[in-house]
Design a protein around this motif. Structure first.
Motif, PDB file in Angstrom:
ATOM      1  N   VAL A   4       0.853  -1.186   0.000  1.00 21.75           N
ATOM      2  CA  VAL A   4       0.000   0.000   0.000  1.00 21.75           C
ATOM      3  C   VAL A   4       0.887   1.233   0.000  1.00 21.75           C
ATOM      4  N   ASN A   5       0.514   2.213  -0.818  1.00 21.52           N
ATOM      5  CA  ASN A   5       1.209   3.493  -0.873  1.00 21.52           C
ATOM      6  C   ASN A   5       0.279   4.539  -0.260  1.00 21.52           C
ATOM      7  N   LEU A   6       0.638   5.006   0.943  1.00 18.31           N
ATOM      8  CA  LEU A   6      -0.242   5.925   1.669  1.00 18.31           C
ATOM      9  C   LEU A   6      -0.272   7.316   1.065  1.00 18.31           C
ATOM     10  N   LYS A   7       0.615   7.592   0.097  1.00 16.35           N
ATOM     11  CA  LYS A   7       0.608   8.903  -0.552  1.00 16.35           C
ATOM     12  C   LYS A   7      -0.406   8.983  -1.687  1.00 16.35           C
ATOM     13  N   ARG A   8      -0.924   7.843  -2.109  1.00 11.52           N
ATOM     14  CA  ARG A   8      -1.890   7.860  -3.208  1.00 11.52           C
ATOM     15  C   ARG A   8      -3.231   8.396  -2.743  1.00 11.52           C
ATOM     16  N   ASN A   9      -3.948   9.023  -3.673  1.00  9.10           N
ATOM     17  CA  ASN A   9      -5.287   9.509  -3.374  1.00  9.10           C
ATOM     18  C   ASN A   9      -6.209   9.105  -4.520  1.00  9.10           C
ATOM     19  N   PRO A  10      -7.092   8.128  -4.352  1.00  7.64           N
ATOM     20  CA  PRO A  10      -7.344   7.421  -3.098  1.00  7.64           C
ATOM     21  C   PRO A  10      -6.260   6.372  -2.807  1.00  7.64           C
ATOM     22  N   ILE A  11      -6.110   6.023  -1.534  1.00  8.88           N
ATOM     23  CA  ILE A  11      -5.160   4.984  -1.130  1.00  8.88           C
ATOM     24  C   ILE A  11      -5.609   3.647  -1.716  1.00  8.88           C
ATOM     25  N   GLN A  12      -4.645   2.898  -2.251  1.00 15.04           N
ATOM     26  CA  GLN A  12      -4.981   1.616  -2.871  1.00 15.04           C
ATOM     27  C   GLN A  12      -3.997   0.541  -2.435  1.00 15.04           C
ATOM     28  N   TRP A  13      -4.537  -0.647  -2.213  1.00 17.81           N
ATOM     29  CA  TRP A  13      -3.692  -1.830  -2.026  1.00 17.81           C
ATOM     30  C   TRP A  13      -3.361  -2.386  -3.407  1.00 17.81           C
ATOM     31  N   VAL A  14      -2.075  -2.719  -3.635  1.00 17.92           N
ATOM     32  CA  VAL A  14      -1.620  -3.178  -4.946  1.00 17.92           C
ATOM     33  C   VAL A  14      -1.012  -4.576  -4.801  1.00 17.92           C
ATOM     34  N   PRO A  15      -1.465  -5.551  -5.593  1.00 17.04           N
ATOM     35  CA  PRO A  15      -0.880  -6.898  -5.499  1.00 17.04           C
ATOM     36  C   PRO A  15       0.603  -6.886  -5.858  1.00 17.04           C
ATOM     37  N   THR A  16       1.385  -7.672  -5.142  1.00 16.10           N
ATOM     38  CA  THR A  16       2.777  -7.926  -5.496  1.00 16.10           C
ATOM     39  C   THR A  16       2.907  -9.435  -5.697  1.00 16.10           C
ATOM     40  N   GLY A  17       4.126  -9.942  -5.800  1.00 16.48           N
ATOM     41  CA  GLY A  17       4.292 -11.374  -6.025  1.00 16.48           C
ATOM     42  C   GLY A  17       3.680 -12.206  -4.910  1.00 16.48           C
ATOM     43  N   SER A  18       3.303 -13.428  -5.243  1.00 20.94           N
ATOM     44  CA  SER A  18       2.702 -14.331  -4.260  1.00 20.94           C
ATOM     45  C   SER A  18       3.769 -15.208  -3.620  1.00 20.94           C
ATOM     46  N   MET A  19       3.576 -15.499  -2.342  1.00 20.56           N
ATOM     47  CA  MET A  19       4.437 -16.465  -1.676  1.00 20.56           C
ATOM     48  C   MET A  19       4.229 -17.855  -2.278  1.00 20.56           C
ATOM     49  N   ALA A  20       5.224 -18.708  -2.083  1.00 21.70           N
ATOM     50  CA  ALA A  20       5.093 -20.098  -2.521  1.00 21.70           C
ATOM     51  C   ALA A  20       4.162 -20.874  -1.596  1.00 21.70           C
ATOM     52  N   PHE A  21       3.990 -20.389  -0.358  1.00 20.78           N
ATOM     53  CA  PHE A  21       3.191 -21.099   0.633  1.00 20.78           C
ATOM     54  C   PHE A  21       2.158 -20.148   1.240  1.00 20.78           C
ATOM     55  N   ALA A  22       0.937 -20.626   1.356  1.00 20.89           N
ATOM     56  CA  ALA A  22      -0.044 -19.880   2.129  1.00 20.89           C
ATOM     57  C   ALA A  22       0.375 -19.915   3.597  1.00 20.89           C
ATOM     58  N   ARG A  23       0.151 -18.803   4.315  1.00 17.99           N
ATOM     59  CA  ARG A  23       0.586 -18.727   5.721  1.00 17.99           C
ATOM     60  C   ARG A  23      -0.408 -17.930   6.552  1.00 17.99           C
ATOM     61  N   ARG A  24      -0.567 -18.357   7.782  1.00 18.32           N
ATOM     62  CA  ARG A  24      -1.175 -17.538   8.821  1.00 18.32           C
ATOM     63  C   ARG A  24      -0.391 -17.788  10.107  1.00 18.32           C
ATOM     64  N   ASN A  25      -0.411 -16.813  11.020  1.00 20.74           N
ATOM     65  CA  ASN A  25       0.389 -16.875  12.246  1.00 20.74           C
ATOM     66  C   ASN A  25       1.884 -16.965  11.953  1.00 20.74           C
ATOM     67  N   HIS A  26       2.306 -16.328  10.862  1.00 18.28           N
ATOM     68  CA  HIS A  26       3.729 -16.281  10.520  1.00 18.28           C
ATOM     69  C   HIS A  26       4.296 -14.931  10.952  1.00 18.28           C
ATOM     70  N   ASN A  27       5.606 -14.752  10.773  1.00 14.45           N
ATOM     71  CA  ASN A  27       6.276 -13.491  11.077  1.00 14.45           C
ATOM     72  C   ASN A  27       6.887 -12.910   9.811  1.00 14.45           C
ATOM     73  N   LEU A  28       6.846 -11.587   9.700  1.00 14.37           N
ATOM     74  CA  LEU A  28       7.522 -10.859   8.627  1.00 14.37           C
ATOM     75  C   LEU A  28       8.571  -9.947   9.261  1.00 14.37           C
ATOM     76  N   THR A  29       9.805 -10.059   8.792  1.00 17.28           N
ATOM     77  CA  THR A  29      10.916  -9.306   9.374  1.00 17.28           C
ATOM     78  C   THR A  29      11.629  -8.529   8.286  1.00 17.28           C
ATOM     79  N   VAL A  30      11.699  -7.205   8.427  1.00 17.36           N
ATOM     80  CA  VAL A  30      12.437  -6.406   7.459  1.00 17.36           C
ATOM     81  C   VAL A  30      13.927  -6.561   7.743  1.00 17.36           C
TER      82      VAL A  30
END
Length: 218
Positions: A4-30
């Motif tokens: 999501v780019n918060l500078k856009r008007n209106p704000i939009q969620w944009v698809p990016t590449g898909s993970m190889a595995f579906a996940r829930r209760n996972h962690n994302l670390t920058v």
């Protein structure tokens, strides 16, 4: 996955590449490079379904939008697990489980070593201020100045329930180089870089980060 780019008007969620595995209760670390590491989780649709645990890690490249499957953990990490970036560039993975019958709990920890730790010698930060004020330019001394591509700031983490509520990433690609180090322009936007403690890394042209140094920004 979406961005999501918060500078856009209106704000939009944009698809990016898909993970190889579906996940829930996972962690994302920058990571210090700006890439994002996904670890643990379950591919099941039920809460904390340990029969469909995902052990393989994946790394997302924000430039290409591509996820790449990486090494797998030897331990199940789902609900109540933690993934925390360390100053040395590794990611501490720990915990997992829940009270009562939703166990097994995981009272243990492992380190994940991202690929950048195996790409050659790391640049070294010799000196850096321990605190910075807004708009104050700062000096990083390093013998590797000529090959530094960017300076990055990653806020110290605070992870619970698969979410790092303190996570922030900023990068500088414009700075002055000389024989003994770098002069980096001051941080001007308190909204993008709120006050607090950050790890500062220098990243070379091979995508290899230094060990991070912790500074206080106020």
């Amino acid at each position: 996955a979406e961005t999501v780019n918060l500078k856009r008007n209106p704000i939009q969620w944009v698809p990016t590449g898909s993970m190889a595995f579906a996940r829930r209760n996972h962690n994302l670390t920058v990571l210090p490079t700006g890439d994002v590491l996904a670890t643990g989780g379950s591919a099941g649709t039920d809460f904390n379904d340990l029969t469909q645990i995902v052990r393989a890690a994946e790394i997302w490249n924000p430039t290409t939008g591509v996820w790449t499957t990486m090494a797998s953990s030897s331990v199940d990490r789902a609900y109540h697990s933690v993934a925390l970036l360390m100053p040395d560039g590794r990611v501490l993975q720990a915990g997992g489980g829940a009270a009562g019958s939703v166990a097994p709990n995981q009272p243990n920890a492992q380190y994940y070593s991202p690929p950048y730790l195996f790409r050659g010698p790391r640049p070294v930060i010799s000196t850096l201020p321990t605190s910075l004020r807004y708009t104050q330019s700062f000096r990083i001394t390093t013998a590797a100045a000529s090959r530094i591509a960017k300076v990055t700031l990653v806020r110290t983490g605070s992870v619970t329930h698969g979410f790092d509520m303190n996570q922030r990433f900023r990068q500088f690609t414009t700075f002055t180089k000389d024989a003994t180090g770098l002069t980096v322009p001051g941080i001007t936007n308190r909204n993008l870089t709120p006050p607090g403690h950050y790890m500062i890394f220098i990243v070379d042209t091979n995508g290899v980060p230094s060990v991070g140094k912790i500074v206080k920004i106020s």
